[in-house]
Design a protein around this motif. Structure first.
Motif, short mmCIF file in Angstrom:
data_model
loop_
_atom_site.label_atom_id
_atom_site.label_comp_id
_atom_site.label_asym_id
_atom_site.label_seq_id
_atom_site.Cartn_x
_atom_site.Cartn_y
_atom_site.Cartn_z
N LEU A 42 5.64 -1.60 84.50
CA LEU A 42 5.66 -2.57 83.49
C LEU A 42 5.91 -2.10 82.29
CD1 LEU A 42 6.43 -6.11 85.49
CD2 LEU A 42 7.99 -4.37 85.17
N TYR A 43 4.82 -1.86 81.55
CA TYR A 43 4.71 -2.44 80.52
C TYR A 43 5.44 -1.09 79.43
CZ TYR A 43 2.12 -0.33 75.81
OH TYR A 43 1.90 -0.65 74.59
N PRO A 44 5.91 0.47 80.41
CA PRO A 44 6.42 1.53 79.07
C PRO A 44 7.90 1.03 79.35
CG PRO A 44 5.24 2.77 81.87
CD PRO A 44 5.33 1.07 81.11
N PHE A 45 8.09 -0.34 79.83
CA PHE A 45 9.52 -0.67 79.64
C PHE A 45 10.09 -0.95 78.56
CE2 PHE A 45 10.51 0.53 84.11
CZ PHE A 45 11.44 1.34 83.49
N THR A 61 30.61 8.00 78.03
CA THR A 61 29.95 6.85 78.78
C THR A 61 29.18 6.76 77.40
OG1 THR A 61 28.98 8.57 79.75
CG2 THR A 61 30.70 7.27 81.09
N ILE A 62 28.14 5.74 77.87
CA ILE A 62 27.19 5.76 77.23
C ILE A 62 26.11 6.15 77.52
CG2 ILE A 62 25.52 3.57 79.39
CD1 ILE A 62 26.02 3.49 75.32
N GLN A 63 25.50 7.39 79.14
CA GLN A 63 24.52 8.38 78.70
C GLN A 63 24.69 9.36 78.04
OE1 GLN A 63 21.70 7.14 80.37
NE2 GLN A 63 22.98 5.23 81.48
N LEU A 64 26.55 9.89 77.84
CA LEU A 64 26.14 11.03 76.92
C LEU A 64 26.17 10.68 75.84
CD1 LEU A 64 26.78 13.53 77.44
CD2 LEU A 64 29.56 12.83 76.94
N ILE A 65 26.34 9.16 75.25
CA ILE A 65 26.14 8.88 74.03
C ILE A 65 24.82 9.57 73.91
CG2 ILE A 65 26.02 7.44 72.02
CD1 ILE A 65 28.99 7.05 73.43
N ILE A 122 19.17 -0.05 75.18
CA ILE A 122 21.22 -0.36 75.69
C ILE A 122 21.09 0.51 77.22
CG2 ILE A 122 23.23 -0.06 74.62
CD1 ILE A 122 22.34 -0.06 72.54
N SER A 123 20.86 1.25 77.36
CA SER A 123 21.09 2.01 78.35
C SER A 123 20.63 1.54 79.92
CB SER A 123 20.68 3.78 78.29
OG SER A 123 19.22 3.63 77.73
N ILE A 124 19.66 1.17 79.80
CA ILE A 124 18.34 0.51 81.32
C ILE A 124 18.80 -0.67 81.24
CG2 ILE A 124 15.62 0.35 81.69
CD1 ILE A 124 15.36 3.10 79.80
N ILE A 129 21.33 -2.35 83.36
CA ILE A 129 20.94 -2.40 85.24
C ILE A 129 20.00 -2.29 85.95
CG2 ILE A 129 19.39 0.61 85.38
CD1 ILE A 129 23.20 0.26 86.85
N LEU A 130 19.12 -3.00 85.05
CA LEU A 130 17.88 -3.30 85.87
C LEU A 130 17.99 -4.57 86.48
CD1 LEU A 130 14.90 -2.37 83.04
CD2 LEU A 130 15.04 -1.54 85.75
N LEU A 131 19.32 -4.91 85.63
CA LEU A 131 19.04 -6.44 85.62
C LEU A 131 20.09 -7.08 86.60
CD1 LEU A 131 20.85 -7.64 81.79
CD2 LEU A 131 18.63 -8.23 83.22
N VAL A 132 20.67 -5.52 86.99
CA VAL A 132 21.30 -6.15 88.52
C VAL A 132 20.51 -6.37 89.66
CG1 VAL A 132 22.72 -4.60 90.09
CG2 VAL A 132 23.50 -4.50 88.11
#
Length: 298
Positions: free
Chosen positions: A30-33, A227-231, A271-273, A276-279
């Motif tokens: 968890l520490y890296p996040f 998409t947010i990933q390309l940005i 913003i991008s991670i 999806i972690l909330l899912v």
């Protein structure tokens, strides 16, 4: 008596060691996040002097305000969220329906069709044929590019088919006696009973769709479909230039010193991670059960 005491003591000792080991492992994961989050919330000048370790240094949300103030980011976030939700829903439904179809013994050439689909996991034509195929289908600069190619996934078909085969056949037979057809049995019996494997597939599919960016990179030039990933990919490669651009923004002259290329990277990562972690927490109770039951049979 002594054996019981010894066994009880060894059991408690094992539990203490086990919990300690798992706690260290959890912190390491968890520490890296956590580090990315607190870095994005810290003043970059303070970080350059002493670094950041356990909590934000001089906390500020200026980087988020500046990033989200750019029109491309909120729009790209909406596009990514839309393609993830729609793409995941279509993938789940189509893969589930196809997987259920592959369990029907009366289907002609069932084994041949199933093996043909599975072979797609091992055989790939490459980037150029994929590009030409998508372009021939008219998916260039189209939102459908994000959802149609992934409607059927061979790996998910294997998981779902295997899980469905573990459902007692008597349930289908009872429904068939009552006059239920193929689609009725699928929608009212098979699909509701397959929640664990459906949740597992949903997590896999949502993560894959959310993180994909190559389709956008090669086939989409429309700025309204980015998409947010390309940005994120572009910002990672141009973070220094982006920080300089934000610093020159007249509306952010006072805040410019608080913006750096590293802060931009960390902010975009959060913003991008985080979405999806909330899912995962909503799917967690089904996840382990689904992946284990779906792997019982080969």
């Amino acid at each position: 008596m002594n054996i019981k005491k010894y066994g009880s003591f060894s059991g408690r000792l094992f539990n203490v060691f086990n919990y300690a080991l798992m706690t260290v492992f959890m912190i390491a994961c968890l520490y890296p996040f956590y580090y990315v989050i607190i870095y994005s919330l810290s003043d970059p000048h303070k970080i350059s002097r002493g670094g950041v370790f356990f909590w934000p240094v001089n906390p500020t949300i200026d980087s988020y305000v500046e990033i989200l103030s750019k029109k491309t980011v909120p729009l790209a976030f909406v596009v990514s969220a839309a393609k993830t939700v729609l793409g995941t829903a279509l993938c789940i439904y189509c893969s589930s329906l196809f997987g259920y179809l592959m369990t029907k013994q009366e289907m002609r050439f069932r084994k041949l069709v199933y093996r043909f689909v599975i072979s797609s996991m091992y055989l790939g034509a490459g980037l150029i044929p994929w590009y030409l195929t998508m372009k021939a289908y008219g998916l260039q600069n189209s939102f459908l590019l994000y959802v149609i190619p992934g409607m059927l996934n061979a790996f998910f078909v294997i998981l779902i088919k295997t899980y469905i085969e573990s459902i007692p056949a008597s349930m289908e037979e009872s429904a068939e006696v009552d006059g239920a057809g193929f689609l009725t049995m699928f929608h009212r019996i098979i699909f509701p009973l397959s929640k664990p494997i459906i949740a597992t597939v949903a997590v896999f599919s949502a993560v894959g769709i959310w993180n994909s960016w190559q389709d956008n990179f090669f086939l989409v030039s429309n700025p309204n479909l980015q998409t947010i990933q390309l940005i994120l990919y572009k910002y990672f490669n141009e973070a220094t230039l982006l920080a300089a651009e934000l610093a020159r923004n007249p509306s952010a002259i006072k805040e410019a010193p608080k913006i750096s290329s590293e802060t931009v990277k960390m902010t975009m990562s959060v913003i991008s991670i985080v979405p999806i972690l909330l899912v995962y927490p909503f799917m967690q109770r089904y996840f382990v059960k689904g992946i284990m039951l779906g792997a019982v049979k080969g």
